[in-house]
Design a protein around this motif. Structure first.
Motif, mmCIF file in Angstrom:
data_model
loop_
_atom_site.group_PDB
_atom_site.id
_atom_site.type_symbol
_atom_site.label_atom_id
_atom_site.label_comp_id
_atom_site.label_asym_id
_atom_site.label_seq_id
_atom_site.Cartn_x
_atom_site.Cartn_y
_atom_site.Cartn_z
ATOM 1 N N THR A 218 0.814 -1.221 0.000
ATOM 2 C CA THR A 218 0.000 0.000 0.000
ATOM 3 C C THR A 218 0.848 1.272 0.000
ATOM 4 O O THR A 218 0.332 2.365 0.229
ATOM 5 C CB THR A 218 -0.925 0.023 1.236
ATOM 6 N N LYS A 223 2.046 2.853 -5.455
ATOM 7 C CA LYS A 223 1.175 3.752 -6.233
ATOM 8 C C LYS A 223 1.897 4.249 -7.476
ATOM 9 O O LYS A 223 1.306 4.352 -8.561
ATOM 10 C CB LYS A 223 0.736 4.931 -5.361
ATOM 11 N N HIS A 391 -6.695 -3.461 -13.237
ATOM 12 C CA HIS A 391 -6.227 -2.084 -13.345
ATOM 13 C C HIS A 391 -5.805 -1.767 -14.777
ATOM 14 O O HIS A 391 -6.148 -0.711 -15.327
ATOM 15 C CB HIS A 391 -5.052 -1.856 -12.387
ATOM 16 N N MET A 396 -9.255 2.262 -13.330
ATOM 17 C CA MET A 396 -9.023 2.193 -11.887
ATOM 18 C C MET A 396 -7.871 3.111 -11.481
ATOM 19 O O MET A 396 -6.820 3.123 -12.131
ATOM 20 C CB MET A 396 -8.701 0.753 -11.485
ATOM 21 N N SER A 397 -8.051 3.870 -10.412
ATOM 22 C CA SER A 397 -6.989 4.769 -9.935
ATOM 23 C C SER A 397 -5.898 3.969 -9.244
ATOM 24 O O SER A 397 -6.112 2.840 -8.795
ATOM 25 C CB SER A 397 -7.568 5.801 -8.972
ATOM 26 N N ASP A 399 -4.638 4.710 -6.348
ATOM 27 C CA ASP A 399 -5.043 4.594 -4.944
ATOM 28 C C ASP A 399 -5.949 3.380 -4.743
ATOM 29 O O ASP A 399 -5.770 2.600 -3.798
ATOM 30 C CB ASP A 399 -5.769 5.855 -4.483
ATOM 31 N N ASP A 400 -6.926 3.243 -5.633
ATOM 32 C CA ASP A 400 -7.821 2.084 -5.528
ATOM 33 C C ASP A 400 -7.061 0.780 -5.786
ATOM 34 O O ASP A 400 -7.341 -0.245 -5.159
ATOM 35 C CB ASP A 400 -8.969 2.215 -6.528
ATOM 36 N N GLN A 403 -5.099 -0.435 -2.726
ATOM 37 C CA GLN A 403 -6.008 -0.942 -1.690
ATOM 38 C C GLN A 403 -6.558 -2.307 -2.082
ATOM 39 O O GLN A 403 -6.619 -3.229 -1.262
ATOM 40 C CB GLN A 403 -7.155 0.035 -1.463
ATOM 41 N N GLN A 404 -6.946 -2.443 -3.355
ATOM 42 C CA GLN A 404 -7.436 -3.739 -3.817
ATOM 43 C C GLN A 404 -6.338 -4.781 -3.756
ATOM 44 O O GLN A 404 -6.597 -5.952 -3.453
ATOM 45 C CB GLN A 404 -7.992 -3.615 -5.239
ATOM 46 N N ASP A 407 -5.959 -5.869 -0.104
ATOM 47 C CA ASP A 407 -7.108 -6.658 0.309
ATOM 48 C C ASP A 407 -7.088 -8.052 -0.330
ATOM 49 O O ASP A 407 -7.383 -9.054 0.325
ATOM 50 C CB ASP A 407 -8.421 -5.948 -0.068
#
Length: 413
Positions: A218, A223, A391, A396-397, A399-400, A403-404, A407
């Motif tokens: 993360t 990023k 992605h 999709m950003s 940031d997202d 996080q994905q 997870d």
């Protein structure tokens, strides 16, 4: 007689005189493209020359996914092949699930521990016993270029991702497709892991894609990786979806694209097509430090029948023979797994790869490829790749995405 005793006897017989039973081997693999098929044919010929009977079971499909599906069906039906192309943690997974044959007698007879890099040898052992034989070492983090296109546009092979982006923008403005790519998830993952290594460095790669450290997954660095992946997505042509990797390589060969990011099995395709390194195509490590390895190997299931057991012993013996390691890797585009094989006849790309492997092994930056099944077991590796592909094929950003990613890995553990 147990398996170890039979293999020891088989090895001794092979070295001392004619075998009592004809060695047989049904071999499941996914080497079906031009350079790959030429390479496996070498092993078939040597096996036949030693009096063995080879039954070929090639299963086409990107990265071996289809072959693994076929293997599982065979094993579950109680009809395991004599040998199967396996690699990385998948070897240990199959050992834990159904058991694998101990080929230690062959390994000990031929001193494998003395001629293999320690990192590579470890992949070939199951609870300390030899259960697989390595064929080669592929470097994954390569970028290949069409020399004529690059010369025409005054472009050098990039050493940073910023240089790659600048070259791609220049090519795109001139109407040239910058990057040949096949829209298959493992190919997306191949580019992704080279960007992780290039932007984050070897230590970050280890934390993120081997240790699965949540903080690394993360991080701002990750990023930045997804930011670069978004940029790269803009450099591929519109028809990339579902394209096989070797067809992407052909695009570079034929002048339809300038670059391809792919392991050195791509070089096997160039060579099989009669292309000459430094003349028709050029190679360089992808931007950044470190060496991502992918090792092709064969594992052996526990089988009854002296002919099959002798076939396993003969196959293991041939796979690790210096002559085969040299001939095979000249065809395949990779480098020998053995460290004592002469590199006479190997091209500059291979000699650079071999030198870098030695240096990175000493520096701690010789790293297993996640995208090619060397670093992780199936579930977490698949979880990462699903996010990468999602992605790559959406808006999709970053940031997202991180996080994905975090997870998905947590849910797969």
């Amino acid at each position: 007689m147990n398996m170890k005793s039979v293999l020891a006897a088989s090895t001794a017989v092979m070295l001392a005189g004619p075998a009592l039973a004809e060695p047989t081997a049904e071999v499941l693999h996914w080497w079906t493209s031009g350079g790959e098929a030429k390479s496996v044919a070498v092993l078939q010929e040597q096996f036949a020359a030693e009096g063995g009977t080879w039954t070929d079971m090639p299963v086409a499909g990107g990265g071996g996914d289809a072959a693994m599906t076929a293997l599982r069906a065979r094993v579950l039906s109680g009809n395991a092949p004599t040998a199967v192309q396996l690699k990385g943690p998948a070897i240990q997974e199959w050992y834990e699930e159904v058991g694998l044959a101990d080929i230690g007698p062959v390994a000990e007879e031929n001193g494998w521990d003395d001629v293999l890099p320690a990192q590579i040898a470890e992949h070939m052992k199951c609870e300390g016993q030899w259960c697989a034989a390595p064929v080669n070492v592929h470097r994954v983090n390569w970028i290949w270029g069409n020399k004529q296109i690059l010369d025409e546009h005054g472009i050098e092979m990039p050493t940073t991702w910023d240089e790659f982006n600048a070259a791609a923008e220049k090519l795109q403005a001139a109407g040239v497709t910058p990057l040949a790519h096949g829209g298959q998830n493992w190919q997306d993952a191949t580019i992704f892991e080279t960007v992780v290594l290039g932007l984050g460095g070897p230590e970050f790669y280890q934390q993120a894609l081997v240790d699965l450290d949540p903080e690394a997954l993360t991080s701002d660095t990750m990023k930045s990786v997804f930011d670069e992946m978004r940029v790269i997505r803009g450099y591929v042509d519109d028809n990339f979806s579902g394209r096989d990797w070797n067809l992407a390589t052909a695009m570079v060969m034929n002048g339809e694209a300038a670059f391809q990011i792919m392991g050195d099995w791509a070089k096997g395709e160039f060579l099989a097509a009669g292309k000459e390194p430094g003349v028709d195509f050029v190679c360089a490590p992808t931007p950044g430090e470190g060496f991502l390895y992918n090792v092709d190997s064969f594992a052996f299931f526990e089988l009854e029948g002296e002919d099959k057991q002798q076939g396993q012993a003969l196959l293991a013996n041939l796979i690790m023979g210096p002559d085969f390691q040299q001939t095979f890797n000249l065809n395949k585009g990779s480098i020998p797994a053995r460290t004592d094989v002469a590199l006479d006849g190997f091209d500059d790309c291979a000699t650079q790869s071999n030198a870098d492997m030695t240096a990175d092994a000493e520096a701690g930056s010789l790293l297993p490829s996640y995208a090619h099944g060397m670093a992780l077991r199936g579930a977490p590796a698949g979880a990462i790749t699903d996010v990468v592909t999602a992605h790559f094929n959406s808006d999709m950003s970053s940031d997202d995405a991180v996080q994905q990613l975090s997870d998905a890995v947590a849910n797969a553990m």
